[in-house]
Design an enzyme around this catalytic site. Structure first.
Site, mmCIF file in Angstrom:
data_model
loop_
_atom_site.group_PDB
_atom_site.id
_atom_site.type_symbol
_atom_site.label_atom_id
_atom_site.label_comp_id
_atom_site.label_asym_id
_atom_site.label_seq_id
_atom_site.Cartn_x
_atom_site.Cartn_y
_atom_site.Cartn_z
ATOM 1 N N GLU A 79 41.171 -5.690 -3.061
ATOM 2 C CA GLU A 79 40.577 -6.060 -1.776
ATOM 3 C C GLU A 79 41.218 -7.328 -1.208
ATOM 4 O O GLU A 79 41.396 -7.453 -0.009
ATOM 5 C CB GLU A 79 39.057 -6.241 -1.918
ATOM 6 N N TYR B 15 33.719 -10.030 4.049
ATOM 7 C CA TYR B 15 34.321 -8.720 3.779
ATOM 8 C C TYR B 15 34.476 -8.490 2.272
ATOM 9 O O TYR B 15 34.059 -7.464 1.735
ATOM 10 C CB TYR B 15 35.689 -8.587 4.483
ATOM 11 N N ASP C 109 35.620 -4.243 8.456
ATOM 12 C CA ASP C 109 37.016 -4.683 8.607
ATOM 13 C C ASP C 109 37.528 -4.116 9.931
ATOM 14 O O ASP C 109 36.752 -3.556 10.719
ATOM 15 C CB ASP C 109 37.865 -4.240 7.402
#
Ligand code: SF4
Length: 355
Positions: free
Chosen positions: A44, A127, A145
């Site tokens: 990520e 996020y 996102d």
């Protein structure tokens, strides 16, 4: 039925279709075969602002060097930056390393499952907190996102700028309402995958979209012009001069200390060219001794999110006995190969290899 307002029934039909499509169409990506939170977290971090195809080789190389959190926590920052070299946004690497060390010190080496604890680690923003929380730990946190923003703007035919804070809030609220709380990890990956593969920025493939019957933009024929974008000004240009100074087959470099940009990476001597800058004086100040500038050897440029560098590189010479200012080192080829440089200097490093 259109998702103008999200009723429970519509939201659940939407989720069912999205998850079923994802089950059949998801890409087989290395991090999707993982259950280890450290590896999911790494993916990520790398995927922020970066394309999947670019990330895959970096992700694999990184895990070969640092297969688990404890191995990474013990690594010197310079080595980590070297593996990250070329992936950009280097603060991600520095923060990830720092956060992993915090996990080792404060949580016995186990990535904290509690979103508040995880969100308190260095560099973990909204996020990353939602992505890792939902994918690694099954927490009901909705990710937002760029892909999700675009999909939601189209599903709800939002015609306001999604970068405005009031619109951002509304999008987050809608993302929360749509989230599948039983399968949050799969759901989050499914909506991002839809944005990446079907609801793409320029030409959304509405005809093959599994959720088209819930989509207001599709119904109104306005999918291609959403989300609306405010015109961005081009980033300001910073004009620099760099100099390549060789001393007995080694060239002068130093590690950047500027906190904000490319901190910890290596660089060649360079100065900003303002009006009236006298280059040989500016280089003498920088290096602590006089420099004689020779011919121009190349021009380099790189655009960051907030500025653009344009660098003219010159050959340079200085007296062999000159005393350099601290921090400058003369590095040979083998040493240079182990140092991480900003991507803008790649052509110059290639030039040195051939010299
Ligand atoms: Fe995107 Fe078209 Fe699907 Fe709507 S119908 S979500 S615009 S691909």
């Amino acid at each position: 039925m259109i998702l103008a307002k999200v009723s429970k029934k519509e939201a659940s039909a939407f989720r069912r279709k999205l998850l079923s499509w994802y089950g059949e169409n998801r890409r087989d990506l290395p991090w999707r075969r993982e259950a280890d939170p450290y590896r999911i977290w790494l993916s990520e971090v790398m995927l922020q602002q970066t394309r999947v195809e670019t990330v895959i080789p970096y992700y694999e190389r990184f895990l070969t060097a640092y297969p688990d959190l404890i191995a990474l926590a013990a690594a010197p920052q310079d080595d980590v930056l070297k593996i990250w070299e070329g992936l950009g946004y280097y603060s991600r690497a520095r923060n990830f390393l720092q956060a992993v060390r915090e996990v080792r010190e404060q949580y016995g080496g186990c990535v904290p499952e509690n979103p508040e604890d995880f969100g308190g680690l260095r560099g973990v923003g909204e996020y990353t907190r939602a992505a890792v929380g939902s994918i690694a730990f099954g927490r009901p946190l909705a990710v937002v996102d760029g892909n999700v923003k675009r999909v939601i703007c189209r599903l709800f035919a939002i015609e306001n700028d999604p970068e405005k804070s009031s619109v951002k809030k509304e999008i987050s609220r809608m993302a929360e309402e749509l989230l599948d709380r039983v399968h949050p990890g799969d759901y989050n990956q499914a909506i991002m995958e839809l944005g990446a593969l079907v609801c793409s920025p320029r030409s959304p493939r509405c005809a093959g979209c599994p959720v088209s019957e819930h989509c207001a933009a599709f119904a109104q024929g306005i999918a291609e012009r959403l989300p609306v974008k405010s015109r961005k000004k081009p980033p300001p240009v910073v004009s620099l001069a760099a100099v390549l100074i060789m001393r007995e087959g080694r060239c002068l470099v130093r590690q950047r200390t500027e906190e904000k940009l490319l901190h910890g990476l290596w660089e060649f001597p360079n100065v900003e060219r303002g009006e009236g800058t006298v280059l040989y004086e500016a280089f003498a100040d920088l290096l602590g001794c006089p420099v004689q500038l020779g011919e121009e050897i190349m021009r380099l440029s790189h655009t960051f999110s907030h500025l653009r560098w344009e660098i003219t590189v010159f050959m340079g010479e200085m007296r062999a006995a000159a005393q350099l200012a601290p921090a400058w080192v003369a590095a040979g080829r083998a040493q240079l190969a182990g140092m991480a440089f900003p991507v803008v200097y790649r052509p110059l490093l290639d030039y040195l290899k051939q010299a």
